[in-house]
Design a protein around this motif. Structure first.
Motif, PDB file in Angstrom:
ATOM      1  N   PRO B 135       0.803  -1.222   0.000  1.00 16.15           N
ATOM      2  CA  PRO B 135       0.000   0.000   0.000  1.00 16.15           C
ATOM      3  C   PRO B 135       0.840   1.279   0.000  1.00 16.15           C
ATOM      4  N   GLU B 136       1.985   1.267   0.675  1.00 16.68           N
ATOM      5  CA  GLU B 136       2.806   2.485   0.687  1.00 16.68           C
ATOM      6  C   GLU B 136       3.428   2.733  -0.690  1.00 16.68           C
ATOM      7  N   LEU B 137       3.777   1.656  -1.384  1.00 14.23           N
ATOM      8  CA  LEU B 137       4.276   1.801  -2.753  1.00 14.23           C
ATOM      9  C   LEU B 137       3.178   2.397  -3.636  1.00 14.23           C
ATOM     10  N   GLU B 139       0.801   4.320  -2.743  1.00 17.69           N
ATOM     11  CA  GLU B 139       0.641   5.730  -2.404  1.00 17.69           C
ATOM     12  C   GLU B 139       1.748   6.588  -3.029  1.00 17.69           C
ATOM     13  N   HIS B 140       2.992   6.134  -2.954  1.00 16.11           N
ATOM     14  CA  HIS B 140       4.090   6.888  -3.568  1.00 16.11           C
ATOM     15  C   HIS B 140       3.856   7.055  -5.066  1.00 16.11           C
ATOM     16  N   LEU B 141       3.307   6.019  -5.709  1.00 18.92           N
ATOM     17  CA  LEU B 141       3.090   6.072  -7.159  1.00 18.92           C
ATOM     18  C   LEU B 141       1.767   6.739  -7.509  1.00 18.92           C
ATOM     19  N   ASP B 142       0.942   6.997  -6.476  1.00 22.66           N
ATOM     20  CA  ASP B 142      -0.408   7.519  -6.671  1.00 22.66           C
ATOM     21  C   ASP B 142      -1.257   6.597  -7.556  1.00 22.66           C
ATOM     22  N   TYR B 143      -1.182   5.293  -7.289  1.00 19.72           N
ATOM     23  CA  TYR B 143      -2.004   4.308  -7.987  1.00 19.72           C
ATOM     24  C   TYR B 143      -3.079   3.788  -7.030  1.00 19.72           C
ATOM     25  N   PRO B 144      -4.200   3.301  -7.588  1.00 22.04           N
ATOM     26  CA  PRO B 144      -5.145   2.595  -6.708  1.00 22.04           C
ATOM     27  C   PRO B 144      -4.524   1.295  -6.204  1.00 22.04           C
ATOM     28  N   GLN B 145      -5.088   0.761  -5.135  1.00 26.32           N
ATOM     29  CA  GLN B 145      -4.562  -0.484  -4.571  1.00 26.32           C
ATOM     30  C   GLN B 145      -5.710  -1.437  -4.242  1.00 26.32           C
ATOM     31  N   VAL B 146      -5.420  -2.723  -4.381  1.00 32.09           N
ATOM     32  CA  VAL B 146      -6.328  -3.749  -3.862  1.00 32.09           C
ATOM     33  C   VAL B 146      -5.460  -4.719  -3.068  1.00 32.09           C
ATOM     34  N   THR B 147      -5.782  -4.918  -1.789  1.00 32.37           N
ATOM     35  CA  THR B 147      -4.983  -5.799  -0.934  1.00 32.37           C
ATOM     36  C   THR B 147      -5.734  -7.114  -0.686  1.00 32.37           C
ATOM     37  N   TYR B 148      -5.058  -8.094  -0.119  1.00 23.67           N
ATOM     38  CA  TYR B 148      -5.651  -9.399   0.211  1.00 23.67           C
ATOM     39  C   TYR B 148      -6.278 -10.071  -1.013  1.00 23.67           C
ATOM     40  N   ALA B 149      -5.617  -9.952  -2.167  1.00 19.76           N
ATOM     41  CA  ALA B 149      -6.160 -10.540  -3.393  1.00 19.76           C
ATOM     42  C   ALA B 149      -5.974 -12.054  -3.394  1.00 19.76           C
ATOM     43  N   LEU B 150      -6.981 -12.746  -3.914  1.00 19.39           N
ATOM     44  CA  LEU B 150      -6.908 -14.193  -4.107  1.00 19.39           C
ATOM     45  C   LEU B 150      -6.683 -14.522  -5.583  1.00 19.39           C
ATOM     46  N   ILE B 172     -13.529  -6.745  -6.813  1.00 21.06           N
ATOM     47  CA  ILE B 172     -13.221  -5.318  -6.910  1.00 21.06           C
ATOM     48  C   ILE B 172     -12.635  -5.022  -8.286  1.00 21.06           C
ATOM     49  N   GLU B 173     -13.099  -3.938  -8.864  1.00 23.13           N
ATOM     50  CA  GLU B 173     -12.580  -3.510 -10.152  1.00 23.13           C
ATOM     51  C   GLU B 173     -11.762  -2.250  -9.943  1.00 23.13           C
ATOM     52  N   ALA B 174     -10.627  -2.156 -10.588  1.00 21.38           N
ATOM     53  CA  ALA B 174      -9.811  -0.944 -10.472  1.00 21.38           C
ATOM     54  C   ALA B 174      -9.220  -0.626 -11.828  1.00 21.38           C
ATOM     55  N   ASN B 175      -9.052   0.668 -12.078  1.00 23.87           N
ATOM     56  CA  ASN B 175      -8.418   1.076 -13.330  1.00 23.87           C
ATOM     57  C   ASN B 175      -6.930   0.793 -13.274  1.00 23.87           C
ATOM     58  N   LEU B 176      -6.332   0.560 -14.429  1.00 21.67           N
ATOM     59  CA  LEU B 176      -4.885   0.388 -14.539  1.00 21.67           C
ATOM     60  C   LEU B 176      -4.249   1.763 -14.720  1.00 21.67           C
ATOM     61  N   PRO B 177      -3.039   1.951 -14.258  1.00 18.59           N
ATOM     62  CA  PRO B 177      -2.210   1.020 -13.482  1.00 18.59           C
ATOM     63  C   PRO B 177      -2.701   0.889 -12.038  1.00 18.59           C
ATOM     64  N   CYS B 178      -2.387  -0.246 -11.439  1.00 21.92           N
ATOM     65  CA  CYS B 178      -2.905  -0.555 -10.108  1.00 21.92           C
ATOM     66  C   CYS B 178      -1.907  -1.443  -9.363  1.00 21.92           C
ATOM     67  N   VAL B 179      -1.865  -1.303  -8.043  1.00 20.12           N
ATOM     68  CA  VAL B 179      -1.053  -2.185  -7.197  1.00 20.12           C
ATOM     69  C   VAL B 179      -1.976  -3.218  -6.551  1.00 20.12           C
ATOM     70  N   VAL B 180      -1.626  -4.491  -6.670  1.00 15.73           N
ATOM     71  CA  VAL B 180      -2.428  -5.554  -6.066  1.00 15.73           C
ATOM     72  C   VAL B 180      -1.517  -6.373  -5.153  1.00 15.73           C
ATOM     73  N   THR B 181      -1.947  -6.602  -3.898  1.00 14.16           N
ATOM     74  CA  THR B 181      -1.145  -7.452  -2.999  1.00 14.16           C
ATOM     75  C   THR B 181      -1.908  -8.742  -2.730  1.00 14.16           C
ATOM     76  N   PHE B 182      -1.185  -9.862  -2.764  1.00 17.44           N
ATOM     77  CA  PHE B 182      -1.817 -11.176  -2.745  1.00 17.44           C
ATOM     78  C   PHE B 182      -1.669 -11.891  -1.409  1.00 17.44           C
ATOM     79  N   THR B 183      -2.763 -12.537  -1.018  1.00 18.92           N
ATOM     80  CA  THR B 183      -2.718 -13.437   0.119  1.00 18.92           C
ATOM     81  C   THR B 183      -2.644 -14.863  -0.424  1.00 18.92           C
ATOM     82  N   LYS B 184      -2.815 -15.844   0.432  1.00 14.00           N
ATOM     83  CA  LYS B 184      -2.685 -17.230  -0.018  1.00 14.00           C
ATOM     84  C   LYS B 184      -3.934 -17.642  -0.796  1.00 14.00           C
TER      85      LYS B 184
END
Lengths: 334, 267
Positions: B135-137, B139-150, B172-184
């Motif tokens: 999420p901090e990355l 924010e620095h890039l000013d991109y949307p984020q989605v966390t806990y992605a499966l 969740i739908e987000a415009n590109l470019p986007c940061v996505v962080t993955f869970t298991k």
């Protein structure tokens, strides 16, 4: 930024009904202690839509002041809307420190907010205090899968922020509503919200898998042997009003969905009672449940590491032990 | 379509032991691995590439020279190109400083590889467990984020992500470019082929130092760029031994457990 007050903020997460989620109310308990030591007020921050129930709950649980941001764009959590609202609040009021529940949303919001404010954030804390030498909040948290604890300070940046693990602190008794309530008009325009929730998928059936706010959890591991092995676990959970949990081994074997998983790659829980059945107690599992008040373990292997963490350890076969326990409970509970 | 996957080399925390005398972590001899959640992020990228072979996957890591071993594992599994950020000036960075350095490196790598449409990360590293760098990355890039992605799939100019939440999941739908962080996720990452392993061994991995990241403000990196400071670390105390119940039969053990729990008002 500089703090404008000595206040300590607690973010109160709301649910769809506008009520407070448990963790926010829990955090008012250590929040009161920290606020007193900091010499400031305890402020609850409520963001949501039709949030009156949450505002009243926060007030009844000891907040001196409640700051409310209410609007339709906050009905469902989005990173952009919530960070926008909180940033504006922090810039206006300048708290010294802030506690956020380490829920999925809290851990999505916290780092984004801290980064925008260019301040420090400590993740998933299990211990909170004021450092006697510096007066900063001393944030204590586990790392290395629970093998090591670290105490972190954020000396030169404000607000100092931490996400705090749900279930570690206990919600206080509710009393008279005494808080001063301040409504702040902050709107986030639609074009600034860059994610859209297009579908909600509830866990199948009406089964409750909200492990984080469960008071009692009955969990099964490799020892249950298969999906049908969860039957005695579910029966015990039902009579106790408990939530069913599972170890990674059971989830990876496909016996139960990942939503039930407790441990480092699943949920971190701290219920009043955790009953581990057929779970050996790998360090990753222990990291996820060792904060429970009372731990009961049932396992055939007397050398299983779960017994080191257990308050009550039964060396025995869960398929014979659990039904007896369930039957006895049914007797006393009618 | 370009996908960047951020990875961290971590000690395998399942192998960590405590020195019983000094009460500290024993790190010697502990194997280093690709952070498992980053492996899921890489696999998610590989699944997008399976559908569209035009996709390029670049992996980026920050760490000492040895972290190139983790990058080679990623090249062997699915990545096309790898970069390492390494500089003494970056040592001791907390999540805010790390994500700042990463955001600078993203811009630098984009000059060579083209703009990234998606940036995938693991939700957290298993050594630090903070879940903050992604999420901090963003924010620095000013991109949307989605966390806990499966799961994630690309749909025209947006990404559709299945996100794990307490009550189940959200799409969740987000415009590109986007940061996505993955869970298991429900699946396991693929195994590398022998061919890819050999290629990965020979691959050239450029190192980006502070000199290459010419736009970086070094006062925001390393220890001095880190707002959080570790005051102390300690080994958690083991719970004092509890009651062991081992009667002549399972039935008797269960009855004793019931009695003890009732007496203590546990249940």
């Amino acid at each position: 930024m500089e703090a404008k007050t000595k206040d300590l903020w607690v973010l109160i997460e709301t649910n769809e009904a506008g009520s407070a989620r448990n963790v926010g109310l829990e955090l008012l308990t250590p929040g009161r202690d920290l606020a007193n030591k900091q010499g400031g007020r305890l402020v609850a921050v409520v963001i949501g839509c039709r949030t009156e129930p949450a505002v009243r709950e926060a007030s009844a649980h000891g907040a001196d002041q409640v700051i409310v941001v209410d609007g339709p764009e906050y009905a469902h959590y989005t990173t952009d809307a919530y960070v926008n609202a909180l940033t504006a609040l922090v810039e206006k009021h300048g708290p010294t420190s802030m506690l956020i529940g380490a829920t999925n949303n809290g851990r999505d919001l916290g780092p984004r907010l801290a980064c925008r404010l260019k301040t420090g954030l400590t993740a998933d804390c299990t211990g909170l205090d004021i450092d006697p030498e510096s007066g900063n909040v001393a944030w204590t948290r586990p790392a290395f899968g629970g093998n090591l604890m670290a105490t972190i300070l954020c000396p030169d940046h404000r607000p100092q922020i931490g996400t705090v693990r749900p279930g570690v602190f206990k919600k206080g008794m509710s009393g008279a509503e005494q808080a001063e309530v301040i409504h702040e008009e902050i709107h986030t325009p639609e074009e600034k919200i860059r994610t859209r929730v297009v579908e909600l998928i509830k866990e199948m059936g009406d089964e409750n898998v909200d492990l984080e706010s469960a008071e009692i959890i009955v969990s099964g591991g490799r020892g249950v042997g298969g999906p049908e092995g969860f039957a005695p676990i579910r029966e015990l959970a039902e009579v106790l009003g408990a939530t069913v949990g599972a170890s990674r081994a059971a989830v990876d074997s496909g016996w139960i969905s990942h939503a039930h998983q407790v441990g480092q790659t699943g949920k971190t829980v701290a219920p009043r009672v955790y009953i581990a059945c057929g779970i050996s107690g790998a360090i990753q599992h222990l990291a996820g449940m060792s904060g429970s008040d009372v731990i009961v373990a049932v396992n055939k292997d007397p050398a299983a590491p779960i017994f080191d963490a257990a308050d009550y350890g039964v060396v025995g076969d869960l398929f014979e032990v659990l039904p007896v326990l369930t039957a006895e409970l049914k007797k006393v509970r009618g | 379509m370009n996908i960047l996957v951020c990875v961290k080399q971590v000690p395998d925390t399942t192998e960590i032991k405590i020195d019983p005398v000094r009460n500290t972590l024993i790190r010697e001899g502990v194997p280093s691995i690709v952070n498992p959640f980053d492996g899921y992020a890489l696999e998610a990228a590989a699944r997008i590439k399976d559908k569209d072979p035009e996709v390029k996957i670049v992996v980026l890591s920050m760490g000492p020279e040895q972290a190139k071993a983790a990058l080679r594992d990623c090249l062997a599994a699915a990545a096309d190109k790898a970069y390492l950020i390494s500089d003494r000036a970056f040592g001791g960075s907390d999540t805010l400083a790390t994500s700042y350095i990463l955001s600078n490196a993203v811009r630098r790598v984009e000059e060579m590889e083209g703009k990234f449409n998606l940036i995938f990360c693991g939700k957290q590293a298993i050594d630090g467990d903070t879940a903050q760098v992604g999420p901090e990355l963003a924010e620095h890039l000013d991109y949307p984020q989605v966390t806990y992605a499966l799961e994630a799939e690309v749909d025209g100019s947006c990404v559709k992500v299945k996100k794990e939440v307490e009550e189940g999941a959200e799409i969740i739908e987000a415009n590109l470019p986007c940061v996505v962080t993955f869970t298991k996720p429900a699946w396991e990452p693929r195994y590398p082929t022998i061919r890819r392993k050999l290629d990965a061994k020979r691959a050239e991995i450029p190192t980006l130092t502070a000199v290459q990241l010419s736009d970086i403000d070094l006062t925001r990196a390393g220890l001095k760029g880190s707002p959080t400071k570790v005051k102390r670390t300690f080994v958690p105390q083991k719970k004092k031994s509890g009651v062991t119940i081992r009667e002549s039969s399972n039935h008797a053990s269960a009855m004793k457990l019931f009695q003890l729990l009732s007496d203590a008002s546990v249940i």
